[in-house]
Design an enzyme around this catalytic site. Sequence first.
Site, PDB file in Angstrom:
ATOM      1  N   ARG A  55       0.820  -1.083   0.178  1.00  0.00           N
ATOM      2  CA  ARG A  55      -0.222  -0.036   0.375  1.00  0.00           C
ATOM      3  C   ARG A  55       1.112   1.173   0.364  1.00  0.00           C
ATOM      4  NH1 ARG A  55       2.382   2.043   3.478  1.00  0.00           N
ATOM      5  NH2 ARG A  55       0.994   3.555   3.588  1.00  0.00           N
ATOM      6  N   ARG A  98      -7.235  -0.071  -6.950  1.00  0.00           N
ATOM      7  CA  ARG A  98      -7.678   0.886  -5.721  1.00  0.00           C
ATOM      8  C   ARG A  98      -8.114   2.040  -6.104  1.00  0.00           C
ATOM      9  NH1 ARG A  98      -4.386   1.262  -0.663  1.00  0.00           N
ATOM     10  NH2 ARG A  98      -6.218   2.170   0.268  1.00  0.00           N
ATOM     11  N   ASP A 244      -1.875  10.741  -2.024  1.00  0.00           N
ATOM     12  CA  ASP A 244      -2.124   9.714  -2.931  1.00  0.00           C
ATOM     13  C   ASP A 244      -2.759  10.310  -4.020  1.00  0.00           C
ATOM     14  OD1 ASP A 244      -3.315   8.255   0.050  1.00  0.00           O
ATOM     15  OD2 ASP A 244      -3.176   7.069  -1.564  1.00  0.00           O
ATOM     16  N   ASN A 254      -4.739  12.485   0.880  1.00  0.00           N
ATOM     17  CA  ASN A 254      -4.258  11.702   1.740  1.00  0.00           C
ATOM     18  C   ASN A 254      -4.882  11.154   2.904  1.00  0.00           C
ATOM     19  OD1 ASN A 254      -1.617  10.255   2.443  1.00  0.00           O
ATOM     20  ND2 ASN A 254      -1.431  11.994   3.770  1.00  0.00           N
TER      21      ASN A 254
HETATM   22  O1  MRU Z   1      -4.675   3.099   1.967  1.00  0.00           O
HETATM   23  P1  MRU Z   1      -3.149   3.579   2.097  1.00  0.00           P
HETATM   24  O2  MRU Z   1      -1.584   2.833   3.481  1.00  0.00           O
HETATM   25  O3  MRU Z   1      -2.322   2.761   1.376  1.00  0.00           O
HETATM   26  O4  MRU Z   1      -2.732   5.261   2.697  1.00  0.00           O
HETATM   27  C1  MRU Z   1      -1.739   5.319   1.902  1.00  0.00           C
HETATM   28  C2  MRU Z   1      -1.713   7.041   2.422  1.00  0.00           C
HETATM   29  O5  MRU Z   1      -2.025   7.585   2.824  1.00  0.00           O
HETATM   30  C3  MRU Z   1      -0.174   7.121   2.738  1.00  0.00           C
HETATM   31  O6  MRU Z   1       0.239   8.548   2.708  1.00  0.00           O
HETATM   32  C4  MRU Z   1      -0.199   8.101   1.118  1.00  0.00           C
HETATM   33  O7  MRU Z   1       0.277   6.869  -0.131  1.00  0.00           O
HETATM   34  C5  MRU Z   1       1.529   8.286   0.707  1.00  0.00           C
HETATM   35  S1  MRU Z   1       2.433   7.425   0.411  1.00  0.00           S
HETATM   36  C6  MRU Z   1       4.122   8.054   0.038  1.00  0.00           C
END
Ligand code: MRU
Length: 358
Positions: A55, A98, A244, A254
């Site tokens: 992730r 996703r 994100d 994010n």
């Molecule tokens: O649901 P996730 O764990 O994939 O969410 C990740 C985040 O929100 C991170 O902050 C984002 O992807 C930046 S990673 C460099």
Amino acid sequence: MEDLSQLQPAPDNAIVWRDGCLYLLDQRLLPRREEYLALRSAAEVGAAIHAMVVRGAPAIGITAAYGIVLAARQRFRASPADWRLPLQRDRDLLAQARPTAVNLAWAIERMGRRIAVIDASADPEPALLAEARAIHAEDVAANLRIGNLGAGLIEGATNVITHCNAGALATGGYGTALGVIRSAHVAGKVRRVFADETRPWLQGARLTAWELNWDRIPVTLLADGAAASRMRQGDIGWVVVGADRIAANGDVANKIGTYGLAVAARHHGVGFMVAAPTSTLDLSAASGDEIPIETRAADELLSCGGTRIAAPGTEAWNPVFDVTPAALVDAIVTERGVIASPNKEKIAKLMLKSPETR
Ligand code: MRU
């Protein structure tokens, strides 16, 4: 059974291509167990991304790129004369794993541009593997630059808050927000990191704390609801987070809870820094309103560590990302440069600059 004993579990070794196979350090198990999963098809890769084996926005883009290499091998072996169309279907499948992190679509599109120039009768695997490796290596290079640029914004020695995990595990290596923190710590500018635990997947408690301990950077865990009170103590200089997807006007999607952190930071006069590679910028989204926000199963919130915690009959609303308006962001740090107080014009100008990742 493949031999996984050669793989060294480490934050910077979470996505490994070896002997024609993709290995992912299973992030669902960290820090309790350090185990790799071996993946050999696009369907397995898509399922792993959806299930959170891997992730973090850049990490899922890199993983999908390797997934396309696996898919190309399968399709070429099945039909050397006609591998393109089925491979397009594999790309579509991966893109659906996703919805919020634009790095996924970005990497799949980039692999698509490479596919388009491969001779129809040639084995596509070598060229696609080279492209996936390039995406991986460029992300690490971008993060090193982001780390230096972000650290440059921090004056004196201070404490920082971070949310979720935007570290090596969430990227090709080094990390975005944690890259800034790593560089700033080396420069003596970060005394201690306060890591939000980040319900419901606990990326902060499990992953960020694991990474920071690995690097011997002092870390204190915060319940998500404690961050504003910590800011009120007056010893936090910056909140540093990843992203994100960043819209053309500078709105930032994010991990859920980031928006609340930004509101609290502005109230307390704490700087709010977003660290992300330009592959996270989506100029086709005019504002955060156009960013699709993933909602995951209610059970992820109603339970914790596999045990049901909510009272019977309780419903749950479980969006896993939120949007922070650009007006609350003090700086977006990319490998192409820093944008203070981001807006549409500044972002457009940055994206016209030639990539500089070294
Ligand atoms: O649901 P996730 O764990 O994939 O969410 C990740 C985040 O929100 C991170 O902050 C984002 O992807 C930046 S990673 C460099």
